[in-house]
Design a protein around this motif. Structure first.
Motif, PDB file in Angstrom:
ATOM      1  N   GLU A 107       0.846  -1.196   0.000  1.00 53.11           N
ATOM      2  CA  GLU A 107       0.000   0.000   0.000  1.00 53.11           C
ATOM      3  C   GLU A 107       0.885   1.251   0.000  1.00 53.11           C
ATOM      4  OE1 GLU A 107      -3.430   2.252   2.688  1.00 53.11           O
ATOM      5  OE2 GLU A 107      -2.551   0.373   3.391  1.00 53.11           O
ATOM      6  N   THR A 108       1.917   1.248   0.837  1.00 50.82           N
ATOM      7  CA  THR A 108       2.824   2.395   0.911  1.00 50.82           C
ATOM      8  C   THR A 108       3.606   2.561  -0.383  1.00 50.82           C
ATOM      9  OG1 THR A 108       3.041   2.119   3.307  1.00 50.82           O
ATOM     10  CG2 THR A 108       4.746   3.413   2.182  1.00 50.82           C
ATOM     11  N   THR A 110       2.753   1.616  -3.366  1.00 49.31           N
ATOM     12  CA  THR A 110       1.844   2.090  -4.417  1.00 49.31           C
ATOM     13  C   THR A 110       1.653   3.593  -4.316  1.00 49.31           C
ATOM     14  OG1 THR A 110       0.674  -0.040  -4.469  1.00 49.31           O
ATOM     15  CG2 THR A 110      -0.492   1.864  -5.364  1.00 49.31           C
ATOM     16  N   ARG A 111       1.469   4.084  -3.089  1.00 49.54           N
ATOM     17  CA  ARG A 111       1.293   5.526  -2.890  1.00 49.54           C
ATOM     18  C   ARG A 111       2.539   6.296  -3.347  1.00 49.54           C
ATOM     19  NH1 ARG A 111      -2.340   7.990   0.022  1.00 49.54           N
ATOM     20  NH2 ARG A 111      -2.864   6.042   1.108  1.00 49.54           N
ATOM     21  N   LEU A 112       3.709   5.837  -2.915  1.00 44.62           N
ATOM     22  CA  LEU A 112       4.948   6.521  -3.282  1.00 44.62           C
ATOM     23  C   LEU A 112       5.155   6.526  -4.795  1.00 44.62           C
ATOM     24  CD1 LEU A 112       7.348   5.087  -0.531  1.00 44.62           C
ATOM     25  CD2 LEU A 112       6.452   7.425  -0.670  1.00 44.62           C
ATOM     26  N   ALA A 113       4.930   5.372  -5.422  1.00 46.54           N
ATOM     27  CA  ALA A 113       5.166   5.248  -6.863  1.00 46.54           C
ATOM     28  C   ALA A 113       4.188   6.095  -7.664  1.00 46.54           C
ATOM     29  CB  ALA A 113       5.068   3.779  -7.276  1.00 46.54           C
ATOM     30  N   MET A 114       2.921   6.126  -7.250  1.00 46.16           N
ATOM     31  CA  MET A 114       1.931   6.897  -8.005  1.00 46.16           C
ATOM     32  C   MET A 114       2.138   8.394  -7.822  1.00 46.16           C
ATOM     33  SD  MET A 114      -1.585   4.656  -7.852  1.00 46.16           S
ATOM     34  CE  MET A 114      -2.335   5.733  -9.089  1.00 46.16           C
ATOM     35  N   LEU A 115       2.458   8.818  -6.612  1.00 49.35           N
ATOM     36  CA  LEU A 115       2.702  10.240  -6.396  1.00 49.35           C
ATOM     37  C   LEU A 115       3.915  10.726  -7.182  1.00 49.35           C
ATOM     38  CD1 LEU A 115       1.975  10.565  -2.557  1.00 49.35           C
ATOM     39  CD2 LEU A 115       0.553  11.379  -4.466  1.00 49.35           C
ATOM     40  N   ALA A 116       4.875   9.827  -7.369  1.00 50.78           N
ATOM     41  CA  ALA A 116       6.076  10.177  -8.135  1.00 50.78           C
ATOM     42  C   ALA A 116       5.890   9.957  -9.633  1.00 50.78           C
ATOM     43  CB  ALA A 116       7.268   9.354  -7.639  1.00 50.78           C
ATOM     44  N   GLY A 117       4.762   9.399 -10.033  1.00 51.06           N
ATOM     45  CA  GLY A 117       4.544   9.089 -11.447  1.00 51.06           C
ATOM     46  C   GLY A 117       5.538   8.083 -11.972  1.00 51.06           C
ATOM     47  N   LEU A 198      -4.097  -3.336 -11.835  1.00 53.34           N
ATOM     48  CA  LEU A 198      -3.404  -2.484 -12.798  1.00 53.34           C
ATOM     49  C   LEU A 198      -4.357  -1.456 -13.392  1.00 53.34           C
ATOM     50  CD1 LEU A 198      -1.009  -1.659 -14.507  1.00 53.34           C
ATOM     51  CD2 LEU A 198      -1.477  -3.598 -16.036  1.00 53.34           C
ATOM     52  N   ASP A 199      -5.599  -1.866 -13.681  1.00 54.12           N
ATOM     53  CA  ASP A 199      -6.564  -0.924 -14.243  1.00 54.12           C
ATOM     54  C   ASP A 199      -6.854   0.224 -13.277  1.00 54.12           C
ATOM     55  OD1 ASP A 199      -6.773  -2.292 -16.618  1.00 54.12           O
ATOM     56  OD2 ASP A 199      -8.603  -3.372 -16.074  1.00 54.12           O
ATOM     57  N   VAL A 200      -6.935  -0.087 -11.975  1.00 50.58           N
ATOM     58  CA  VAL A 200      -7.159   0.973 -10.983  1.00 50.58           C
ATOM     59  C   VAL A 200      -5.953   1.907 -10.935  1.00 50.58           C
ATOM     60  CG1 VAL A 200      -7.518   1.462  -8.539  1.00 50.58           C
ATOM     61  CG2 VAL A 200      -8.740  -0.429  -9.610  1.00 50.58           C
ATOM     62  N   VAL A 206      -5.044   7.749  -6.614  1.00 48.18           N
ATOM     63  CA  VAL A 206      -4.076   7.217  -5.665  1.00 48.18           C
ATOM     64  C   VAL A 206      -4.755   6.466  -4.522  1.00 48.18           C
ATOM     65  CG1 VAL A 206      -2.250   7.804  -4.016  1.00 48.18           C
ATOM     66  CG2 VAL A 206      -2.380   8.997  -6.220  1.00 48.18           C
ATOM     67  N   GLU A 207      -5.801   7.044  -3.942  1.00 48.94           N
ATOM     68  CA  GLU A 207      -6.445   6.418  -2.792  1.00 48.94           C
ATOM     69  C   GLU A 207      -7.098   5.089  -3.176  1.00 48.94           C
ATOM     70  OE1 GLU A 207      -5.916   7.343   0.214  1.00 48.94           O
ATOM     71  OE2 GLU A 207      -4.756   9.034  -0.541  1.00 48.94           O
ATOM     72  N   SER A 208      -7.750   5.044  -4.316  1.00 48.18           N
ATOM     73  CA  SER A 208      -8.375   3.790  -4.764  1.00 48.18           C
ATOM     74  C   SER A 208      -7.317   2.731  -5.042  1.00 48.18           C
ATOM     75  CB  SER A 208      -9.223   4.031  -6.023  1.00 48.18           C
ATOM     76  OG  SER A 208     -10.350   4.816  -5.726  1.00 48.18           O
TER      77      SER A 208
END
Length: 236
Positions: A107-108, A110-117, A198-200, A206-208
């Motif tokens: 979960e952590t 995923t958050r870091l990777a998505m926020l960083a693109g 992956l689709d989400v 980010v939250e979803s």
């Protein structure tokens, strides 16, 4: 920035060959012993003799010793000086604790990777396609390796070295193999779960995505199973 286009959840997947690295000898030995422990062929208290295992696999004792070290790290055997190794009782807690830890770490990440693109969507897509190919081939080992590869891409994309080392310390491939053996899921469903995740991620929400990443692991933590891989009846 997230990818602008989300793939449909039920796209038709062209046949491709799974990309699985050739397993090392120690991993072959580890997985062979792991399967025998999980199925009950090697029972509680049974001794594992290095020379005997080495002869069975036609190898030296070095890869056997490494395989036993990994099994001990998984909590499946214990080794004592001058007493060798013996099989411990197989408990569902072995799986549950690992998946609870994975849920928090992924979960952590995923958050870091998505926020960083930083999510490598092409590599994640390739891992999902490999899972579908393995499902068609009824290749449980292959789908476990492809699943671990998918999640490793996400964890590494998080860019946190300490988190990555904690995740790797869980011996993800081996624990995934255990979970697949004891739950015996429909392999295409395993691929579908990763396609949905992956689709989400592709939506950029980010939250979803974090919630989905966490729930994906909790689903395995909450799955009841016994020592022989047969799901227990749910209480009503």
């Amino acid at each position: 920035m997230p990818e602008p286009t989300a793939h449909a959840a039920h796209t038709v997947h062209p046949p491709i060959a799974p990309r699985s690295a050739r397993p090392t000898l120690s991993r072959q030995i580890r997985d062979g012993l792991l399967r025998r422990i999980v199925t009950g062929e090697l029972g509680e208290g049974e001794r594992l003799i290095e020379t005997k295992i080495a002869a069975e696999y036609g190898t030296s004792q070095a890869p056997v010793r490494e395989a036993l070290r990994q099994l001990e790290g998984l909590g499946l055997i214990e080794s004592r000086p001058r007493h060798g190794s013996r099989v411990l009782p197989f408990a569902e807690q072995t799986i549950r604790e690992a998946y609870i830890m994975r849920a928090a770490l992924e979960e952590t990440a995923t958050r870091l990777a998505m926020l960083a693109g930083a999510l490598p969507y092409d590599l994640l897509e390739a891992a999902v396609e490999d899972m579908y190919a393995c499902a068609r081939a009824a290749d449980m080992t292959g789908i476990g390796l492809a699943s671990a590869r998918f999640h490793r891409h996400v964890v590494q994309a998080g860019g946190n070295g300490l988190l990555t080392r904690a995740w790797e310390a869980l011996q993800i491939e081996a624990r995934t193999a255990i979970a697949l053996m004891v739950t015996s899921p429909e392999l295409e469903r395993v691929a579908d779960e990763h396609r949905d995740l992956l689709d989400v991620m592709r939506t950029g929400d980010v939250e979803s995505a974090c919630r989905h990443a966490r729930d994906h692991q909790w689903a395995y933590a909450d799955t009841p199973h016994d020592a022989y891989g047969t799901p227990r009846p749910q209480k009503t």
